[in-house]
Design a protein around this motif. Structure first.
Motif, short mmCIF file in Angstrom:
data_model
loop_
_atom_site.label_atom_id
_atom_site.label_comp_id
_atom_site.label_asym_id
_atom_site.label_seq_id
_atom_site.Cartn_x
_atom_site.Cartn_y
_atom_site.Cartn_z
N UNK A 6 0.80 -1.25 0.09
CA UNK A 6 -0.05 -0.07 0.19
C UNK A 6 0.85 1.33 -0.07
N UNK A 7 2.22 1.02 0.28
CA UNK A 7 2.96 2.31 0.34
C UNK A 7 2.75 3.33 1.60
N UNK A 8 2.05 2.38 2.54
CA UNK A 8 1.55 3.12 4.01
C UNK A 8 1.04 2.00 4.99
N UNK A 9 1.05 2.36 6.08
CA UNK A 9 0.37 1.51 7.02
C UNK A 9 -0.88 2.07 7.55
N UNK A 10 -2.16 1.91 7.35
CA UNK A 10 -3.22 2.70 7.36
C UNK A 10 -3.41 2.84 8.93
N UNK A 11 -4.12 3.82 9.38
CA UNK A 11 -4.52 4.11 10.97
C UNK A 11 -5.25 2.70 11.44
N UNK A 12 -4.89 2.31 12.54
CA UNK A 12 -5.76 1.14 13.12
C UNK A 12 -7.25 1.30 13.00
N UNK A 13 -7.79 0.43 12.45
CA UNK A 13 -9.10 -0.05 12.58
C UNK A 13 -9.71 1.11 11.87
N UNK A 14 -9.40 1.65 10.90
CA UNK A 14 -10.29 2.51 10.18
C UNK A 14 -10.06 2.36 8.69
N UNK A 15 -11.29 2.42 7.83
CA UNK A 15 -11.26 2.21 6.40
C UNK A 15 -10.48 3.23 5.70
N UNK A 16 -9.71 2.66 4.74
CA UNK A 16 -8.76 3.68 4.09
C UNK A 16 -8.86 3.35 2.55
N UNK A 17 -8.98 4.38 1.94
CA UNK A 17 -8.83 3.92 0.25
C UNK A 17 -7.57 3.96 -0.12
N UNK A 18 -7.19 2.76 -0.75
CA UNK A 18 -5.91 2.52 -1.19
C UNK A 18 -5.51 1.98 -2.60
#
Ligand SMILES: Nc1nc2c(ncn2[C@@H]2O[C@H](COP(=O)(O)OP(=O)(O)O)[C@@H](O)[C@H]2O)c(=O)[nH]1
Ligand SMILES: [Mg+2]
Length: 447
Positions: free
Chosen positions: A48-60
């Motif tokens: 993803x090129x990133x680690x999304x914040x914990x437990x929130x949906x993230x468009x990737x």
């Protein structure tokens, strides 16, 4: 059991990071890919090129090793220990294309994950204390539920209703044992355990609780597995006619001639969404040739294993009618010939006519009640669990009778300890790797 080969078994038990498509194979709106294990964070950063914040949906954007786009979707990152498995978990919601799923799973495997075996996510959840065995099995039962009542019962077990009932039994057993063992520590005090009110009342109360939990579990088992109903009785009583009218089709041959039905005839029906298997049998009589005798032997064996037995009686023939008992319901058939009123007398005897259909509704109501009834407060259970509960109850009853006969506290306490061990099999507090392997191998992949 094709997937029990040693290498796959070994792979399943090994640690590492696992990946699977959690949605069923085929095309759909959305597919979910699940990854669990210690390498999840690093893999997430890579894809993803990133680690999304914990437990929130993230468009990737999801890319392959050359950085080319594979799909766009939602990513959810659950850091350990607050995830389904208790490990770091990544869930990807992508477009429901089998090709995209395969590419993504392959990409994640390239980064060091391996494909998950059946039930491996749930097994990790169990091993990491996220849920006990009864709850893990309830997940699978919820997925497999064949009726609304079965789904509700599985949801109750998943929430922990069954486990709590078992834990309550365990804690009372422990209490009794501690109290008994205390009398062992002070042998000089000359207390007669039989006169100890705490012990006496403890045994009585636990006996009632065992009964209640066993009954609820047995109903839960029937909700899951369906009800097995054997139609039994004398030749020509109308067993096959009853089978056909309940099944709504001519499953079994009906004839004037006694001894027509020789083998077991089965039909599946559904009562209030719960599967019911009807089994028509050869009439029980000692006359007849070798084939009929084998039929009678099979009829007896089926009757012994049935959840419910309908003992069909020809009301027009007279003689001494059998009494309803335990799992047996007496069906007085052919009342079109006697003129008696159709319907149930109590909950264990019903008068009807297989020919005219009079009184059949009353029988269907009795079957519905036996198949789970309102299923109010019932939790899902499996025969494995019901058997452990029975064994535990047997040990508890043995302890009670040893206690009542004034046997040594040591002997009584030992039976209680064994009872507790059987209860531990239900939640997985006690159990072998083989048992766990067997249970989880029946789960689907990605669960
Ligand atoms: N009058 C009447 N005859 C019936 C009824 N049920 C079955 N029979 C007849 O009883 C005979 C035996 O029936 P069958 O179902 O083969 O009995 P089984 O040997 O117990 O399986 C047949 O001739 C049926 O037509 C009923 O409710 N009323
Ligand atoms: Mg028959």
């Amino acid at each position: 059991m094709a997937d029990q080969s040693p290498d796959r078994q070994g792979a399943r038990e090994a640690g590492g990071t696992i990946v699977a498509c959690a949605t069923p194979p085929g095309r759909g709106g959305v597919a979910v890919i699940r990854v669990s294990g210690e390498a999840v964070r690093a893999m997430t950063a890579e894809i993803l090129g990133q680690v999304p914040p914990a437990r929130s949906a993230c468009l990737v954007s999801l890319t392959d090793s050359s950085g080319e786009l594979l799909d766009r979707g939602l990513a959810l990152f659950f850091p350990a220990p607050n995830s389904f498995t208790g490990e770091d978990v990544l869930e990807l919601q992508v477009h429901g294309s089998p090709v995209v799923c395969d590419l993504l799973v392959a990409r994640i495997c390239e980064l060091g994950a391996r494909p998950a075996g059946p039930g491996e996510f749930s097994r990790r959840a169990f091993l990491n204390d996220r849920m006990d065995l009864a709850q893990a099995e309830a997940v699978a039962d919820l997925i497999d539920a064949a009726s609304a009542a079965a789904a509700r019962a599985a949801a109750r077990s998943l929430r922990g209703a069954f486990s709590e009932a078992v834990e309550a039994l365990v804690s009372r057993l422990t209490g009794l044992r501690a109290h008994l063992e205390a009398t062992l520590d002070f042998p000089d005090e000359e207390v007669n355990p039989l006169e100890d009110r705490t012990l006496k009342e403890g045994f009585e109360e636990l006996g009632i609780r065992f009964g209640r939990v066993s009954e609820a579990a047995e109903r839960g088992r029937i909700l899951r597995d369906g009800l097995n109903v054997v139609i039994s009785g004398r030749p020509n009583a109308g067993k096959s006619s009853l089978m056909n009218v309940l099944a709504g089709e001519p499953a079994a041959i009906v004839a004037d001639e006694p001894g027509t039905t020789r083998d077991l005839v089965r039909a599946e029906i559904s009562i209030e969404g719960i599967p019911v298997e009807l089994i028509d049998t050869a009439g029980l009589r000692s006359a007849g040739g070798g084939v009929e005798r084998e039929g009678v032997r099979r009829a007896r064996a089926a009757r012994d294993e049935a959840d419910l037995v309908l003992n069909v009686w020809d009301a027009a023939a007279g003689g001494r009618q059998p009494r309803p008992a335990g799992r047996t319901i007496v069906v007085r058939n052919k009342i079109d010939l006697t003129g008696e009123t159709p319907g149930a007398a109590g909950d264990r005897t019903v008068s009807l006519s297989a020919r005219t259909g009079a009184g059949l509704d009353s029988l269907r109501e009795i079957l519905a009640e036996a198949a789970g009834g309102s299923a109010e407060g019932v939790f899902s259970a499996r025969s494995r669990q019901v058997n452990s509960l029975k064994e535990a109850n047997r040990r508890f009853l043995a302890a009670g009778s040893l206690f009542g006969q004034g046997h040594s506290a040591e002997l009584v306490a030992e039976e209680l300890r064994l009872a507790q061990e059987h209860l531990g099999e239900i939640t997985g507090a006690v159990g072998s790797d083989d048992l766990l392997g067997e249970i989880f191998s029946q789960f689907c992949i990605g669960k």
